[in-house]
Design a protein around this motif. Structure first.
Motif, mmCIF file in Angstrom:
data_model
loop_
_atom_site.group_PDB
_atom_site.id
_atom_site.type_symbol
_atom_site.label_atom_id
_atom_site.label_comp_id
_atom_site.label_asym_id
_atom_site.label_seq_id
_atom_site.Cartn_x
_atom_site.Cartn_y
_atom_site.Cartn_z
ATOM 1 N N ALA A 593 0.865 -1.179 0.000
ATOM 2 C CA ALA A 593 0.000 0.000 0.000
ATOM 3 C C ALA A 593 0.898 1.224 0.000
ATOM 4 N N ARG A 594 0.400 2.317 -0.609
ATOM 5 C CA ARG A 594 1.198 3.535 -0.663
ATOM 6 C C ARG A 594 0.347 4.694 -0.182
ATOM 7 N N ALA A 595 0.900 5.431 0.791
ATOM 8 C CA ALA A 595 0.184 6.579 1.333
ATOM 9 C C ALA A 595 1.178 7.422 2.113
ATOM 10 N N ALA A 596 0.779 8.644 2.395
ATOM 11 C CA ALA A 596 1.610 9.550 3.176
ATOM 12 C C ALA A 596 0.707 10.532 3.895
ATOM 13 N N ALA A 597 1.176 11.006 5.060
ATOM 14 C CA ALA A 597 0.437 11.998 5.828
ATOM 15 C C ALA A 597 1.432 12.864 6.574
ATOM 16 N N ASP A 598 1.168 14.159 6.580
ATOM 17 C CA ASP A 598 2.009 15.089 7.342
ATOM 18 C C ASP A 598 1.375 15.308 8.714
ATOM 19 N N ALA A 599 1.192 14.242 9.431
ATOM 20 C CA ALA A 599 0.574 14.280 10.748
ATOM 21 C C ALA A 599 1.016 13.044 11.516
ATOM 22 N N ALA A 600 0.613 12.957 12.784
ATOM 23 C CA ALA A 600 1.012 11.821 13.618
ATOM 24 C C ALA A 600 0.114 10.619 13.437
ATOM 25 N N THR A 601 -0.970 10.741 12.662
ATOM 26 C CA THR A 601 -1.846 9.600 12.383
ATOM 27 C C THR A 601 -2.090 9.506 10.887
ATOM 28 N N LEU A 602 -2.440 8.305 10.441
ATOM 29 C CA LEU A 602 -2.698 8.064 9.017
ATOM 30 C C LEU A 602 -3.776 7.005 8.892
ATOM 31 N N ALA A 604 -5.478 4.993 5.472
ATOM 32 C CA ALA A 604 -5.484 4.883 4.022
ATOM 33 C C ALA A 604 -6.121 3.562 3.619
ATOM 34 N N PRO A 605 -6.918 3.547 2.537
ATOM 35 C CA PRO A 605 -7.481 2.280 2.061
ATOM 36 C C PRO A 605 -6.366 1.296 1.714
ATOM 37 N N ALA A 606 -6.549 0.042 2.094
ATOM 38 C CA ALA A 606 -5.544 -0.993 1.823
ATOM 39 C C ALA A 606 -6.214 -2.345 1.892
ATOM 40 N N ALA A 607 -5.786 -3.254 1.039
ATOM 41 C CA ALA A 607 -6.347 -4.606 1.053
ATOM 42 C C ALA A 607 -6.019 -5.303 2.365
ATOM 43 N N GLN A 608 -6.887 -6.211 2.765
ATOM 44 C CA GLN A 608 -6.688 -6.941 4.015
ATOM 45 C C GLN A 608 -5.357 -7.679 3.999
ATOM 46 N N GLY A 609 -4.531 -7.409 4.995
ATOM 47 C CA GLY A 609 -3.249 -8.093 5.129
ATOM 48 C C GLY A 609 -2.205 -7.689 4.117
ATOM 49 N N ALA A 610 -2.447 -6.623 3.347
ATOM 50 C CA ALA A 610 -1.467 -6.193 2.349
ATOM 51 C C ALA A 610 -0.156 -5.822 3.046
ATOM 52 N N PRO A 611 0.978 -6.412 2.627
ATOM 53 C CA PRO A 611 2.251 -6.088 3.272
ATOM 54 C C PRO A 611 2.621 -4.633 3.019
ATOM 55 N N ALA A 612 2.972 -3.940 4.072
ATOM 56 C CA ALA A 612 3.303 -2.529 3.934
ATOM 57 C C ALA A 612 4.414 -2.178 4.908
ATOM 58 N N GLN A 613 5.278 -1.269 4.479
ATOM 59 C CA GLN A 613 6.349 -0.764 5.323
ATOM 60 C C GLN A 613 5.959 0.648 5.773
ATOM 61 N N VAL A 614 5.869 0.831 7.081
ATOM 62 C CA VAL A 614 5.436 2.104 7.654
ATOM 63 C C VAL A 614 6.628 2.752 8.350
ATOM 64 N N THR A 615 6.894 4.013 7.982
ATOM 65 C CA THR A 615 8.009 4.760 8.556
ATOM 66 C C THR A 615 7.522 6.127 8.986
ATOM 67 N N GLY A 616 7.965 6.578 10.128
ATOM 68 C CA GLY A 616 7.594 7.903 10.610
ATOM 69 C C GLY A 616 8.715 8.899 10.394
ATOM 70 N N ARG A 617 8.327 10.190 10.391
ATOM 71 C CA ARG A 617 9.278 11.300 10.298
ATOM 72 C C ARG A 617 9.127 12.158 11.544
ATOM 73 N N LEU A 618 10.193 12.234 12.353
ATOM 74 C CA LEU A 618 10.159 13.068 13.546
ATOM 75 C C LEU A 618 10.319 14.537 13.180
ATOM 76 N N ARG A 619 9.986 15.411 14.112
ATOM 77 C CA ARG A 619 10.050 16.849 13.842
ATOM 78 C C ARG A 619 11.466 17.313 13.542
ATOM 79 N N ASP A 620 12.468 16.607 14.086
ATOM 80 C CA ASP A 620 13.851 17.002 13.812
ATOM 81 C C ASP A 620 14.409 16.333 12.560
ATOM 82 N N GLY A 621 13.554 15.623 11.799
ATOM 83 C CA GLY A 621 13.965 15.026 10.534
ATOM 84 C C GLY A 621 14.426 13.589 10.606
ATOM 85 N N ARG A 622 14.586 13.026 11.788
ATOM 86 C CA ARG A 622 15.050 11.643 11.901
ATOM 87 C C ARG A 622 13.920 10.669 11.558
#
Length: 629
Positions: A593-602, A604-622
């Protein structure tokens, strides 16, 4: 002496060689749990090797070996199994003094232990220690040997069990409670696959030193008698080890020291109990701690040393608890509980409690029975009540306290494998004399020191607070049953941090994301993230979306957390949900699944059990990786 034909002995020897691990595992299961795992390993091997019949008849010179038929292997194994079982049962019943003699193999300087299992294996081991040897034998014949009920009863009867049917019934009930059939094949109960560890080196050195000192004293005494002009010295100077075993040197805090001290831990506890002045009882407890005799049951919390006292410890309690003489010591780092039931061998229980504070030193488990426990509370605890975490809106029930600080019986939390329909906790309220009017919750997870439960709504509020308010109790109602996985791991405190709230798609309400962190007395913690959508009942469990061990996440030095879950709306449509803590400025999803959000929650529509890699962006860029199950 068991006289057998040479053919029978040869068949038995062949069966022993071929099925040696199987026989040793059976012997290990039947032997008394009070022996300790190292001694049980060696004894199980010794009993199986001694089970081989004697070769009494000799084959005449020139005679040919006996012919072997197709049934020989089976009959040889049955003979070895029968003899192994008889020896193991006799070891607990003390029917044959010969079985108590030292057996090979003998190991010096090492402890041989089966590989540790998980929480289920630990619960089974504790359950096995509470049943007699015939029940363990019946369980082994059924689960390990695969015998039918009639065949198992016949084997038990030949081994001298008085009531094989009762043993089988008890074994069946034990299996239903613990799932023994699936667990007995694990490495936890395999005495042929062991790990080697050193013995208590300090105790070993002390014993060698004590032996050398004793030899020197004897030599000096002989010299004083034999040599002309020899005369006795004024008296021996007590060693540090000798001072530690002197009841007269035990540390005792004054009764009111806790009300005048800025240090609220076990060092401020005065000695309590009607037998705090019983010198003979204290002497026995100290001697057993210093050199446990054979048969002493030793229980230690995770990573807790069982070394003998190096200096006089502090006396916290000595008295009679439910017909068991109990003594509790504190040596600055550990609690040591000595229990002396009438007619049986004593038990030593060790728990690490260094750097305890007002809450973590608020009580200890002074007695434990079938489905209940009693606490000995700190002198600064004014009142104790009980409540059920699964009914957060119910009021706590007051609990009676004896004058010596011992509580009435409190129900134990449900055992592993049992339905989690309740979770009793104790609510301690501190005395106004210490100007710290607070109430705090503790629960039992199998160690001497109860576990402190806390709650954190937002890091801006500072550190975790007490879990006694409405939001905290409602959060713990949905999390309490996960505490069972922490039994026997040396946990000091567990905190629920509601780190994010998320509005669900399609008007599904608001979900809460909770990071549950367990901190151990030795430092490392374990983290579990729960997704808690709107529930039909207050105790409906959440869904575990992430786990990690040996981490700082969700602690004072790890404030950043992110996790994700697949969730289905009432319409039947599936979504990928993710939520991070307050310092998460954005979330990116790649893969199935592909999605992005400029917030602390997200969401997005996605198929059941679709493998996805989720990564966060901290305020300091890490970047911040998501915790996964």
């Amino acid at each position: 002496m068991d006289e057998r034909t040479r053919a029978e002995v040869e068949r038995a020897e062949a069966a022993l060689v071929e099925h040696y691990p199987r026989l040793v595992r059976l012997a290990y299961l039947v032997l008394p749990p009070s022996m300790g795992r190292h001694r049980k390993v060696l004894t199980a091997h010794g009993l199986v090797q001694r089970a081989l019949p004697w070769r009494v008849p000799r084959r005449p010179a020139g005679a040919l070996p006996a012919q072997r038929g197709p049934q020989d292997a089976g009959s040889g194994y049955e003979l070895m199994r029968q003899r192994t079982l008889e020896l193991a049962l006799a070891y607990e019943q003390r029917q044959r003094p010969a079985v108590l003699l030292p057996t090979v193999p003998f190991v010096w300087g090492l402890r041989l232990l089966p590989r540790a299992g998980g929480a289920d294996e630990l619960a089974l081991d504790q359950a096995l220690s509470a049943v007699p040897a015939p029940v363990r034998a019946a369980l082994g014949l059924w689960c390990l040997e695969g015998l039918e009920a009639d065949a198992a009863r016949a084997v038990l009867a030949r081994a001298g069990v008085q009531d094989p049917e009762a043993a089988e019934r008890a074994a069946g009930q034990l299996d239903q409670r613990t799932g023994a059939a699936a667990l007995l094949g694990s490495a936890e109960f395999d005495p042929c696959t062991v790990q080697a560890r050193p013995t208590d080196l300090l105790r070993r050195r002390q014993r060698v030193r004590a032996t050398a000192v004793l030899a020197a004293v004897l030599a000096a005494g002989v010299a004083a008698v034999v040599l002309p002009g020899g005369r006795p010295a004024d008296g021996p100077v007590p060693t540090a080890a000798g001072q530690a075993l002197d009841p007269g040197r035990l540390l005792r805090a004054p009764d009111e020291q806790w009300a005048r001290s800025s240090r609220m831990d076990f060092t401020a506890w005065p000695p309590r109990g009607r037998q705090a002045g019983d010198r003979a009882l204290l002497q026995r407890a100290l001697r057993v701690w210093a050199a446990p005799p054979a048969g002493t049951r030793i229980v230690a919390a995770a990573d807790t040393s069982t070394r003998p006292p190096a200096a006089p410890p502090r006396l916290l309690y000595a008295g009679l608890i439910d017909n068991v003489r109990v003594v509790v010591f504190h040596d600055g780092e550990r609690l040591v509980r000595y229990a002396e039931p009438e007619g049986t061998t004593p038990t030593l229980h060790f728990a690490r409690v260094d750097n305890a504070d007002l809450t973590s030193a608020g009580g200890l488990v002074i007695g434990r029975g079938n489905g209940w426990l009693r606490y000995l509370i700190a002198p600064w605890v004014a009142d104790v009540a009980t409540r059920d975490l699964l009914t957060p809106d119910a009021r706590p029930h007051g609990l009676h306290l004896a004058p010596d600080g011992v509580t009435d019986r409190i129900p134990l939390p449900p055992a592993d494998g049992a339905a989690c329909g309740h979770w009793p906790v104790a609510e301690f309220r501190s005395s106004p004399r210490i100007d710290d009017r607070r109430s705090f919750l503790v629960t039992d997870l199998g160690d001497l020191a109860p576990v402190h439960l806390t709650y954190l709504a937002h890091p801006a509020a500072g550190g975790p607070g007490e879990a006694t308010g409405g939001p905290a109790l409602r959060s713990w109602a949905r999390t309490a049953c996960t505490l069972r996985s922490l039994r026997g791991t040396g946990v000091r405190s567990v905190n629920n941090w509601a780190y994010a709230a998320q509005d669900l798609p399609e008007g599904g309400g608001t979900a809460t994301w909770v990071c549950n962190r367990a901190d151990t007395w030795r430092g490392p913690g374990r983290v579990m993230v729960q997704f808690q959508p709107p529930a039909a009942g207050p105790a409906d469990p959440g869904r575990v979306t992430g786990r990690e061990a040996g981490t700082a996440v969700c602690g004072p030095f790890g404030r950043h957390v992110l996790s994700d879950v697949h969730w289905q709306a009432k319409s039947g449509k599936w979504y990928l949900l993710a939520a991070g803590s307050s310092e998460v400025a954005g979330i990116d999803v790649t893969g199935g699944a592909r999605a992005a959000a400029d917030a602390a929650t997200l969401a997005a529509p996605a198929a059941q059990g679709a493998p996805a890699q989720v990564t966060g962006r901290l305020r300091d860029g890490r970047p911040l990786r998501a915790l996964r199950p």
